[in-house]
Design a protein around this motif. Structure first.
Motif, PDB file in Angstrom:
ATOM      1  N   SER A  35       0.839  -1.189   0.000  1.00 42.62           N
ATOM      2  CA  SER A  35       0.000   0.000   0.000  1.00 42.62           C
ATOM      3  C   SER A  35       0.882   1.250   0.000  1.00 42.62           C
ATOM      4  O   SER A  35       2.071   1.187  -0.343  1.00 42.62           O
ATOM      5  CB  SER A  35      -0.933  -0.003   1.216  1.00 42.62           C
ATOM      6  N   LYS A  36       0.290   2.379   0.415  1.00 41.23           N
ATOM      7  CA  LYS A  36       1.020   3.642   0.559  1.00 41.23           C
ATOM      8  C   LYS A  36       0.648   4.261   1.902  1.00 41.23           C
ATOM      9  O   LYS A  36      -0.412   3.978   2.462  1.00 41.23           O
ATOM     10  CB  LYS A  36       0.659   4.623  -0.563  1.00 41.23           C
ATOM     11  N   ALA A  37       1.517   5.116   2.421  1.00 39.81           N
ATOM     12  CA  ALA A  37       1.254   5.837   3.668  1.00 39.81           C
ATOM     13  C   ALA A  37       1.715   7.278   3.529  1.00 39.81           C
ATOM     14  O   ALA A  37       2.717   7.570   2.879  1.00 39.81           O
ATOM     15  CB  ALA A  37       1.961   5.167   4.846  1.00 39.81           C
ATOM     16  N   CYS A  88       8.111   0.815   5.431  1.00 41.65           N
ATOM     17  CA  CYS A  88       8.230   1.358   4.080  1.00 41.65           C
ATOM     18  C   CYS A  88       9.207   0.507   3.274  1.00 41.65           C
ATOM     19  O   CYS A  88       9.966  -0.304   3.826  1.00 41.65           O
ATOM     20  CB  CYS A  88       8.637   2.829   4.113  1.00 41.65           C
ATOM     21  N   THR A  89       9.176   0.681   1.970  1.00 42.96           N
ATOM     22  CA  THR A  89       9.871  -0.252   1.077  1.00 42.96           C
ATOM     23  C   THR A  89      11.077   0.353   0.367  1.00 42.96           C
ATOM     24  O   THR A  89      11.691  -0.313  -0.464  1.00 42.96           O
ATOM     25  CB  THR A  89       8.887  -0.791   0.026  1.00 42.96           C
ATOM     26  N   ASN A  90      11.413   1.606   0.679  1.00 45.37           N
ATOM     27  CA  ASN A  90      12.595   2.233   0.079  1.00 45.37           C
ATOM     28  C   ASN A  90      13.832   1.778   0.849  1.00 45.37           C
ATOM     29  O   ASN A  90      14.061   2.203   1.977  1.00 45.37           O
ATOM     30  CB  ASN A  90      12.452   3.759   0.130  1.00 45.37           C
ATOM     31  N   SER A  91      14.640   0.925   0.233  1.00 44.37           N
ATOM     32  CA  SER A  91      15.774   0.325   0.938  1.00 44.37           C
ATOM     33  C   SER A  91      16.847   1.348   1.313  1.00 44.37           C
ATOM     34  O   SER A  91      17.697   1.074   2.159  1.00 44.37           O
ATOM     35  CB  SER A  91      16.397  -0.777   0.075  1.00 44.37           C
ATOM     36  N   ASN A  92      16.819   2.517   0.700  1.00 38.06           N
ATOM     37  CA  ASN A  92      17.802   3.548   1.040  1.00 38.06           C
ATOM     38  C   ASN A  92      17.540   4.160   2.417  1.00 38.06           C
ATOM     39  O   ASN A  92      18.468   4.640   3.076  1.00 38.06           O
ATOM     40  CB  ASN A  92      17.793   4.662  -0.018  1.00 38.06           C
ATOM     41  N   TYR A  93      16.270   4.182   2.836  1.00 40.17           N
ATOM     42  CA  TYR A  93      15.909   4.851   4.077  1.00 40.17           C
ATOM     43  C   TYR A  93      15.241   3.949   5.108  1.00 40.17           C
ATOM     44  O   TYR A  93      15.314   4.220   6.305  1.00 40.17           O
ATOM     45  CB  TYR A  93      14.940   6.003   3.778  1.00 40.17           C
ATOM     46  N   ALA A 136      10.445  14.235   4.296  1.00 41.94           N
ATOM     47  CA  ALA A 136      10.590  15.141   3.160  1.00 41.94           C
ATOM     48  C   ALA A 136       9.899  14.601   1.911  1.00 41.94           C
ATOM     49  O   ALA A 136       9.461  15.380   1.049  1.00 41.94           O
ATOM     50  CB  ALA A 136      12.074  15.390   2.880  1.00 41.94           C
ATOM     51  N   LEU A 137       9.775  13.272   1.822  1.00 38.40           N
ATOM     52  CA  LEU A 137       9.110  12.667   0.665  1.00 38.40           C
ATOM     53  C   LEU A 137       7.597  12.889   0.697  1.00 38.40           C
ATOM     54  O   LEU A 137       6.950  12.940  -0.342  1.00 38.40           O
ATOM     55  CB  LEU A 137       9.413  11.163   0.607  1.00 38.40           C
ATOM     56  N   GLY A 138       7.022  12.978   1.899  1.00 38.28           N
ATOM     57  CA  GLY A 138       5.586  13.228   2.019  1.00 38.28           C
ATOM     58  C   GLY A 138       4.749  11.968   2.069  1.00 38.28           C
ATOM     59  O   GLY A 138       3.841  11.845   2.875  1.00 38.28           O
ATOM     60  N   TRP A 139       4.995  11.030   1.192  1.00 38.63           N
ATOM     61  CA  TRP A 139       4.343   9.720   1.224  1.00 38.63           C
ATOM     62  C   TRP A 139       5.330   8.676   0.718  1.00 38.63           C
ATOM     63  O   TRP A 139       6.269   9.006   0.002  1.00 38.63           O
ATOM     64  CB  TRP A 139       3.061   9.690   0.372  1.00 38.63           C
ATOM     65  N   VAL A 140       5.101   7.422   1.108  1.00 41.96           N
ATOM     66  CA  VAL A 140       6.004   6.337   0.723  1.00 41.96           C
ATOM     67  C   VAL A 140       5.201   5.071   0.447  1.00 41.96           C
ATOM     68  O   VAL A 140       4.089   4.890   0.943  1.00 41.96           O
ATOM     69  CB  VAL A 140       7.046   6.033   1.829  1.00 41.96           C
ATOM     70  N   GLY A 141       5.792   4.202  -0.349  1.00 43.86           N
ATOM     71  CA  GLY A 141       5.250   2.866  -0.505  1.00 43.86           C
ATOM     72  C   GLY A 141       5.527   2.061   0.756  1.00 43.86           C
ATOM     73  O   GLY A 141       6.594   2.171   1.357  1.00 43.86           O
ATOM     74  N   ILE A 142       4.546   1.262   1.172  1.00 41.28           N
ATOM     75  CA  ILE A 142       4.682   0.479   2.400  1.00 41.28           C
ATOM     76  C   ILE A 142       4.159  -0.938   2.195  1.00 41.28           C
ATOM     77  O   ILE A 142       3.537  -1.255   1.177  1.00 41.28           O
ATOM     78  CB  ILE A 142       3.885   1.105   3.578  1.00 41.28           C
TER      79      ILE A 142
END
Length: 257
Positions: A35-37, A88-93, A136-142
């Motif tokens: 989903s997204k958050a 969240c799914t961004n491996s950088n953060y 800072a991104l505002g929303w992310v994939g989760i």
């Protein structure tokens, strides 16, 4: 044309594997959903005091401020108090474990399942700097899944809502329910003659009744779902005082595992 015994065995094996795959897909309680958050942009780091669940200021600081609004998962208030692991799914953060949040509000933003408190949103990061980058991104994939709530050294608690008016109208919130079950029905019983009334869900986590029974009051809660999917009534050991007042807090004396 008759099938050989080898063909019949292969067909049977394929059918069994298909059934097992379907069963696991429909009963996987530990699986993550994509989903997204987003997060509350105009709030403080913790949650909102005006959440649809009716928790008030308690809902802003519950679970250390790791709370969230939900869209479909709000379920007309049934989802209030439910806990979810969100990562969240961004491996950088993003960290591997993410954050465990409690539903305290209803809301959606751009097809998100969660609007997290800023505290919870940043907690998904690997570090404080990574958390700031997520904000800072505002929303992310989760991805998320339902998990058990845990409140060490806390019993289920009843908070008499400020809208209550003794002895004509009684409304209360239910706090600190552990586990992964939902409260789907509530009865209020007079403890001498055991006269009971079925309460209505006023809104969110608030249950209410007009002309409540008199005397000390026992609250019976129907717990549904969970790992075994069974329904069971939970009866606290402690009662609400016969002279209850708006704003009063009562310890039920019980907790679920």
């Amino acid at each position: 044309m008759a099938l050989s015994s080898q063909h019949l065995l292969l067909l049977l094996l394929f059918s069994l594997l298909s059934f097992q795959s379907l069963a696991s897909a429909t009963t996987c309680s530990n699986c993550f959903t994509q989903s997204k958050a987003a997060y509350y942009p105009n709030s403080d780091k913790e949650g909102t005091e005006n959440g649809a669940c009716g928790y008030g200021s308690f809902g802003a600081t519950l679970n250390g401020g790791d709370v969230s609004a939900a869209s479909n998962l709000y379920r007309n208030g049934v989802g209030c108090g439910a806990c979810y692991q969100v990562r969240c799914t961004n491996s950088n953060y993003c960290s591997t474990n993410g954050v465990t949040i409690v539903i305290t509000d209803s809301g959606a933003s751009d097809n998100t399942d969660f609007i997290l408190s800023q505290h919870a949103f940043a907690e998904m990061g690997q570090t404080a700097d990574a958390g700031a980058s997520l904000l800072a991104l505002g929303w992310v994939g989760i991805e998320y899944r339902r998990v058990s709530c845990s409140y060490p050294n806390k019993n289920i608690t009843f908070k008499i809502d400020e809208s209550s008016n003794f002895p004509y109208y009684l409304a209360f919130e239910i706090w600190y329910l552990q586990g992964n079950q939902d409260i789907t029905a509530v009865q209020l019983c007079e403890t001498v003659n055991f006269t009971c009334k079925l309460l209505e869900r006023s809104h969110g986590a608030v249950w209410a009744v007009v002309s409540p029974p008199s005397g000390p009051l026992s609250v019976r809660m129907l717990l549904s779902g969970g790992d075994d999917g069974d329904d069971a009534w939970l009866v606290p050991t402690n009662n609400i005082s016969q002279n209850w007042t708006a704003g009063a807090i009562y310890d039920s004396g019980v907790q679920v595992e």
